[in-house]
Design a protein around this motif. Structure first.
Motif, PDB file in Angstrom:
ATOM      1  N   THR A 171     -16.500  -2.846   1.589  1.00 25.05           N
ATOM      2  CA  THR A 171     -15.973  -1.560   1.106  1.00 25.05           C
ATOM      3  C   THR A 171     -17.042  -0.477   1.273  1.00 25.05           C
ATOM      4  O   THR A 171     -17.198   0.391   0.423  1.00 25.05           O
ATOM      5  N   ASP A 172     -17.782  -0.559   2.380  1.00 25.26           N
ATOM      6  CA  ASP A 172     -18.915   0.344   2.568  1.00 25.26           C
ATOM      7  C   ASP A 172     -18.703   1.375   3.677  1.00 25.26           C
ATOM      8  O   ASP A 172     -19.650   2.027   4.118  1.00 25.26           O
ATOM      9  N   ALA A 173     -17.467   1.544   4.133  1.00 22.90           N
ATOM     10  CA  ALA A 173     -17.203   2.533   5.177  1.00 22.90           C
ATOM     11  C   ALA A 173     -17.403   3.938   4.618  1.00 22.90           C
ATOM     12  O   ALA A 173     -16.997   4.242   3.491  1.00 22.90           O
ATOM     13  N   THR A 174     -18.036   4.786   5.403  1.00 23.05           N
ATOM     14  CA  THR A 174     -18.222   6.180   5.020  1.00 23.05           C
ATOM     15  C   THR A 174     -17.677   7.073   6.135  1.00 23.05           C
ATOM     16  O   THR A 174     -17.182   6.585   7.146  1.00 23.05           O
ATOM     17  N   ALA A 192      -8.882   4.020   4.171  1.00 21.19           N
ATOM     18  CA  ALA A 192      -8.036   2.873   4.519  1.00 21.19           C
ATOM     19  C   ALA A 192      -8.864   1.607   4.704  1.00 21.19           C
ATOM     20  O   ALA A 192      -8.486   0.521   4.219  1.00 21.19           O
ATOM     21  N   LYS A 193      -9.990   1.731   5.396  1.00 27.52           N
ATOM     22  CA  LYS A 193     -10.855   0.564   5.598  1.00 27.52           C
ATOM     23  C   LYS A 193     -11.333   0.000   4.266  1.00 27.52           C
ATOM     24  O   LYS A 193     -11.313  -1.225   4.045  1.00 27.52           O
ATOM     25  N   ASN A 194     -11.761   0.870   3.372  1.00 27.17           N
ATOM     26  CA  ASN A 194     -12.303   0.406   2.100  1.00 27.17           C
ATOM     27  C   ASN A 194     -11.231  -0.143   1.174  1.00 27.17           C
ATOM     28  O   ASN A 194     -11.469  -1.106   0.444  1.00 27.17           O
ATOM     29  N   LEU A 195     -10.045   0.448   1.201  1.00 25.80           N
ATOM     30  CA  LEU A 195      -8.955  -0.080   0.387  1.00 25.80           C
ATOM     31  C   LEU A 195      -8.585  -1.484   0.845  1.00 25.80           C
ATOM     32  O   LEU A 195      -8.429  -2.404   0.025  1.00 25.80           O
ATOM     33  N   LEU A 196      -8.467  -1.686   2.156  1.00 20.60           N
ATOM     34  CA  LEU A 196      -8.152  -3.020   2.664  1.00 20.60           C
ATOM     35  C   LEU A 196      -9.277  -4.002   2.335  1.00 20.60           C
ATOM     36  O   LEU A 196      -9.024  -5.168   2.017  1.00 20.60           O
ATOM     37  N   GLY A 197     -10.512  -3.527   2.405  1.00 20.55           N
ATOM     38  CA  GLY A 197     -11.630  -4.386   2.032  1.00 20.55           C
ATOM     39  C   GLY A 197     -11.552  -4.811   0.586  1.00 20.55           C
ATOM     40  O   GLY A 197     -11.798  -5.978   0.242  1.00 20.55           O
ATOM     41  N   GLU A 198     -11.208  -3.879  -0.278  1.00 17.38           N
ATOM     42  CA  GLU A 198     -11.101  -4.184  -1.700  1.00 17.38           C
ATOM     43  C   GLU A 198      -9.942  -5.144  -1.975  1.00 17.38           C
ATOM     44  O   GLU A 198     -10.055  -6.067  -2.792  1.00 17.38           O
ATOM     45  N   LEU A 199      -8.833  -4.949  -1.270  1.00 13.18           N
ATOM     46  CA  LEU A 199      -7.672  -5.820  -1.474  1.00 13.18           C
ATOM     47  C   LEU A 199      -7.908  -7.230  -0.951  1.00 13.18           C
ATOM     48  O   LEU A 199      -7.416  -8.207  -1.527  1.00 13.18           O
ATOM     49  N   ILE A 226       0.842  -1.192   0.000  1.00  8.65           N
ATOM     50  CA  ILE A 226       0.000   0.000   0.000  1.00  8.65           C
ATOM     51  C   ILE A 226       0.877   1.241   0.000  1.00  8.65           C
ATOM     52  O   ILE A 226       1.800   1.361   0.813  1.00  8.65           O
ATOM     53  N   THR A 227       0.589   2.145  -0.920  1.00  9.87           N
ATOM     54  CA  THR A 227       1.321   3.406  -0.998  1.00  9.87           C
ATOM     55  C   THR A 227       0.410   4.543  -0.563  1.00  9.87           C
ATOM     56  O   THR A 227      -0.756   4.619  -0.965  1.00  9.87           O
TER      57      THR A 227
END
Length: 375
Positions: A322-325, A310-317, A4-5
């Motif tokens: 990926t529903d954090a708002t 960050a939460k959604n990126l980790l969810g996608e990976l 992750i960058t």
């Protein structure tokens, strides 16, 4: 292992680091920035009066990076390649599986003669310049104001200018020389501070009246000189000009095909994902997000957006949610060196508490509490 960058070393970037590491102990995190330092810009309002120095507000990040197991890549980002999987810098390339852009915003410097004005939130050096100019001045007119990005209502930072305004007034009174100065507050907005809420706006204007601060409001800006502010509603002399223009996106965005808002920021959804880009997120001043036009560009909002990104990126990976708002919330203490007025606004309510010494000390206490996590 996810690579992750994160681009940037401000509030959003560092909050993203903490959230990623909280959820993924093994992710390889690389942070790209010109310096491994956090500059705590909310504290620069206290540099002119000596309550803070450069050293107080500059936090070296080597210890934090060590604790978080972050690789630091020193450099300036110049562009992206392969849909964001490669970040190009003036010091080489960085590959990633996921990217969070938190590189802040850029002030619009198009007004003729704007080089004659000091833009406080450009950094610690600007606040030091204000400090030195105030020490040199024996009297005269000090003009303090701000404007927005007409194409991006939220891309502005007016709150600190009220703090510099009231803080300068307090400082001159403490020094016994307020009578030698005229303070003028100016803005193209007829109701500056309205984004804080109607109660806050009326309170701020009332405070200006009590302090003998003149106003020049509701007229489009035209130009500056070393001794003058000119608007479509007239001009007035000024020996020192502090001006915060509206904000837009970083210059390096122009070297990419990243989607842009009308105001030049990166278009993102309520989950902080950059529109149409795979595993690319944005947080803080770099982004244009759905929400009310008073959504603030401030550290608190950047922290909330960074956590969601960050939460959604980790969810996608990782194939997860990926529903954090993020909650749209404005919280600030408008400080005047010895007192502070608390302003809080959400989509449901607005709260304004009168100026008190308690809030001044609360603001100083929050700074200590916030910065200790990065020291």
């Amino acid at each position: 292992m996810n690579k992750i960058t994160i681009i940037g070393a401000g509030f959003a970037a560092l909050s993203a680091v903490r959230q990623v590491r909280k959820q993924d102990k093994n992710a390889e995190i690389t942070l790209i920035a010109p310096l491994a330092e956090l500059h705590y810009l909310p504290g620069i309002i206290w540099i002119p009066n000596g309550l803070r120095t450069r050293e107080d507000l500059t936090v070296p990040l080597a210890n934090f990076f060590g604790r978080m197991n972050v690789k630091f890549h020193q450099g300036n980002v110049t562009g992206l390649r392969d849909g964001g999987r490669i970040v190009e810098t003036d010091n080489g390339e960085v590959a990633n599986d996921g990217l969070i852009i938190a590189s802040g915003g850029r002030f619009i410097k198009k007004l003729p003669g704007i080089e004659h004005a000091i833009t406080p939130c450009e950094g610690i050096s600007a606040a030091e310049k204000i400090r030195d100019r105030l020490k040199e001045m024996q009297g005269g007119t000090i003009a303090i104001g701000f404007a927005g990005n007409p194409n991006e209502p939220s891309a502005m930072r007016g709150g600190p200018m009220f703090e510099f305004l009231f803080g300068t007034d307090t400082l001159l009174r403490q020094q016994g020389r307020r009578d030698k100065f005229k303070l003028v507050f100016f803005s193209p907005a007829a109701q500056p501070g309205n984004r804080l809420g109607p109660k806050a706006m009326s309170g701020l204007l009332s405070e200006m009246g009590k302090r003998g601060i003149e106003t020049h409001l509701g007229h489009k800006m035209k130009s500056f000189t070393a001794e003058k502010v000119t608007t479509e509603g007239g001009e007035f002399n000024a020996d020192l000009i502090l001006f915060m223009p509206g904000m837009t996106g970083n210059l390096w965005f122009d070297n990419t095909t990243l989607p842009r808002s009308a105001g030049g920021l990166l278009k993102a959804d309520q989950h902080c994902k950059v529109d149409g880009w795979d595993k690319v997120y944005v947080a803080g001043d770099s982004g244009s997000f759905p929400g009310p036009d008073w959504m603030p560009k401030q550290a608190h909002m950047a922290d909330l957006q960074a956590a969601a990104a960050a939460k959604n990126l980790l969810g996608e990976l990782n194939g997860g949610a990926t529903d954090a708002t993020f909650k749209v919330e404005l919280v600030c203490i408008v400080d005047s060196v010895n007192k502070g007025m608390l302003v809080s606004r959400t989509e449901k309510r607005s709260v304004v508490l009168p100026a008190s010494r308690v809030f001044h000390w609360a603001k100083r206490g929050f700074e200590w509490w916030y910065l200790r996590q990065y020291r």
